[in-house]
Design a protein around this motif. Structure first.
Motif, PDB file in Angstrom:
ATOM      1  N   THR A  29       1.959  12.182   3.739  1.00  0.00           N
ATOM      2  CA  THR A  29       1.596  12.919   2.530  1.00  0.00           C
ATOM      3  C   THR A  29       2.823  13.205   1.680  1.00  0.00           C
ATOM      4  O   THR A  29       2.778  13.091   0.447  1.00  0.00           O
ATOM      5  CB  THR A  29       0.865  14.221   2.901  1.00  0.00           C
ATOM      6  OG1 THR A  29      -0.312  13.882   3.649  1.00  0.00           O
ATOM      7  CG2 THR A  29       0.460  15.009   1.674  1.00  0.00           C
ATOM      8  N   ALA A  30       3.929  13.537   2.322  1.00  0.00           N
ATOM      9  CA  ALA A  30       5.181  13.784   1.596  1.00  0.00           C
ATOM     10  C   ALA A  30       5.667  12.501   0.927  1.00  0.00           C
ATOM     11  O   ALA A  30       6.136  12.527  -0.219  1.00  0.00           O
ATOM     12  CB  ALA A  30       6.235  14.332   2.538  1.00  0.00           C
ATOM     13  N   GLY A  62       6.452   9.418  -3.959  1.00  0.00           N
ATOM     14  CA  GLY A  62       6.180   8.210  -4.738  1.00  0.00           C
ATOM     15  C   GLY A  62       5.512   8.515  -6.066  1.00  0.00           C
ATOM     16  O   GLY A  62       5.846   7.927  -7.093  1.00  0.00           O
ATOM     17  N   ARG A  63       4.573   9.442  -6.049  1.00  0.00           N
ATOM     18  CA  ARG A  63       3.890   9.813  -7.294  1.00  0.00           C
ATOM     19  C   ARG A  63       4.863  10.413  -8.302  1.00  0.00           C
ATOM     20  O   ARG A  63       4.824  10.085  -9.488  1.00  0.00           O
ATOM     21  CB  ARG A  63       2.755  10.795  -7.016  1.00  0.00           C
ATOM     22  CG  ARG A  63       1.573  10.162  -6.318  1.00  0.00           C
ATOM     23  CD  ARG A  63       0.491  11.210  -6.004  1.00  0.00           C
ATOM     24  NE  ARG A  63      -0.559  10.646  -5.202  1.00  0.00           N
ATOM     25  CZ  ARG A  63      -1.614   9.989  -5.691  1.00  0.00           C
ATOM     26  NH1 ARG A  63      -1.751   9.834  -6.990  1.00  0.00           N
ATOM     27  NH2 ARG A  63      -2.520   9.495  -4.883  1.00  0.00           N
ATOM     28  N   GLU A  89       9.376   1.469  -7.699  1.00  0.00           N
ATOM     29  CA  GLU A  89       9.792   2.013  -6.414  1.00  0.00           C
ATOM     30  C   GLU A  89       8.875   3.169  -6.003  1.00  0.00           C
ATOM     31  O   GLU A  89       8.500   3.292  -4.837  1.00  0.00           O
ATOM     32  CB  GLU A  89      11.233   2.493  -6.482  1.00  0.00           C
ATOM     33  CG  GLU A  89      11.807   2.888  -5.147  1.00  0.00           C
ATOM     34  CD  GLU A  89      13.279   3.258  -5.211  1.00  0.00           C
ATOM     35  OE1 GLU A  89      13.703   4.076  -4.381  1.00  0.00           O
ATOM     36  OE2 GLU A  89      14.006   2.721  -6.072  1.00  0.00           O
ATOM     37  N   GLY A  90       8.493   3.989  -6.965  1.00  0.00           N
ATOM     38  CA  GLY A  90       7.566   5.076  -6.677  1.00  0.00           C
ATOM     39  C   GLY A  90       6.206   4.557  -6.236  1.00  0.00           C
ATOM     40  O   GLY A  90       5.595   5.089  -5.297  1.00  0.00           O
ATOM     41  N   GLN A  93       3.393   2.587   0.802  1.00  0.00           N
ATOM     42  CA  GLN A  93       3.912   2.857   2.141  1.00  0.00           C
ATOM     43  C   GLN A  93       3.168   4.032   2.773  1.00  0.00           C
ATOM     44  O   GLN A  93       2.824   3.996   3.953  1.00  0.00           O
ATOM     45  CB  GLN A  93       5.411   3.142   2.072  1.00  0.00           C
ATOM     46  CG  GLN A  93       6.053   3.359   3.420  1.00  0.00           C
ATOM     47  CD  GLN A  93       7.532   3.681   3.329  1.00  0.00           C
ATOM     48  OE1 GLN A  93       8.071   3.878   2.256  1.00  0.00           O
ATOM     49  NE2 GLN A  93       8.189   3.733   4.469  1.00  0.00           N
ATOM     50  N   ALA A  94       2.912   5.069   1.992  1.00  0.00           N
ATOM     51  CA  ALA A  94       2.178   6.233   2.503  1.00  0.00           C
ATOM     52  C   ALA A  94       0.760   5.846   2.908  1.00  0.00           C
ATOM     53  O   ALA A  94       0.255   6.303   3.940  1.00  0.00           O
ATOM     54  CB  ALA A  94       2.146   7.342   1.461  1.00  0.00           C
TER      55      ALA A  94
END
Length: 72
Positions: free
Chosen positions: A10-11, A16-17, A34-35, A41-42
């Motif tokens: 979640t972090a 990323g957001r 990248e974000g 990835q999350a």
């Protein structure tokens, strides 16, 4: 999925957001990409945790079934 793994995923998604939004606002395409990659990835982290949970459930059911066979 353990609570710790869920928090990490979640972090990573939140990071990323924020990074993708900052990249969009600043016009930095690389930062935005990248974000977005961190968000993916999350999602993978969450999916892997869900898969692990399902595998543990199946293993438990198989163990219970085998135990039931040996009781007779």
């Amino acid at each position: 999925m353990s609570l710790e793994d869920s928090i990490k995923a979640t972090a990573k998604d939140a990071e990323g957001r924020l990074q993708a939004a900052a990249g969009a606002l600043s016009g930095d395409d690389a930062m935005q990409a990248e974000g977005q990659a961190k968000q993916v990835q999350a999602q993978v982290m969450h999916a892997a945790g869900d898969l692990k949970d399902k595998a543990q459930q199946v293993a438990s059911r198989v163990g219970d079934a085998l135990h039931g066979l040996t009781d007779h």
